[in-house]
Structure formats: C-alpha cells, structure tokens
Design a protein around this motif. Structure first.
Motif: not given
Length: 88
Positions: A61-85
């Motif tokens: 919601r903060q973002g990096p210095r040069l960004a301007r975040v106007e909104g964040v739509e969030v949904s939740w669920g169960e993990e699927t086993g993603l690895k790394g980012f």
C-alpha cells in the motif's frame, strides 16, 4: 498458510514497483510473483503465513518512492505451493 492476491492501481508501472514487491517478499520469506497487467495495474500474488502477508500488504500500500498507490484490491485463499518470488 494463506494466499493473497493484490491488484494495485495508481502509478505503479515503470517506477520499480515489481522489484520493490519482490524485495519485500523475499525479506519476509514469502513466495509468489508480481506482474504488470495490460490495464496499468500490478498483480501481486504471495503465499505464506497470514500475519506476514498482512505486513507485506502494508508495504504494498506504500510502494516505492516513485510510485503513487491509489488503491489495492485484495482477495484471500489457500496456498497453492508457489516457490520463490518472481517478477514478470
């Protein structure tokens, strides 16, 4: 363990937002990815403990210095086993 999908709108493309999200996720030990969407938003998908995801969401919601975040739509669920980012 949970899965969070955040759709971030504002000035979030071309300002280092995906790299910022990746750095914060790796610092917090989360898995997932950040991807630019054709409509100008960034989709951030992350998996890990719910309380850590909540902290990650605070950073998104903060973002990096040069960004301007106007909104964040969030949904939740169960993990699927993603690895790394990753960024796309």
């Amino acid at each position: 363990m949970a899965r969070m999908v955040a759709l971030v709108k504002g000035r979030v493309q071309g300002v280092g937002y995906r790299a910022f999200a990746q750095q914060k996720a790796l610092e917090l030990g989360l898995s997932g990815y950040a991807e630019n969407l054709p409509d100008g938003r960034v989709e951030v998908v992350a998996e890990g403990p719910r309380e850590v995801l909540e902290l990650f969401l605070h950073h998104l919601r903060q973002g990096p210095r040069l960004a301007r975040v106007e909104g964040v739509e969030v949904s939740w669920g169960e993990e699927t086993g993603l690895k790394g980012f990753h960024t796309y």
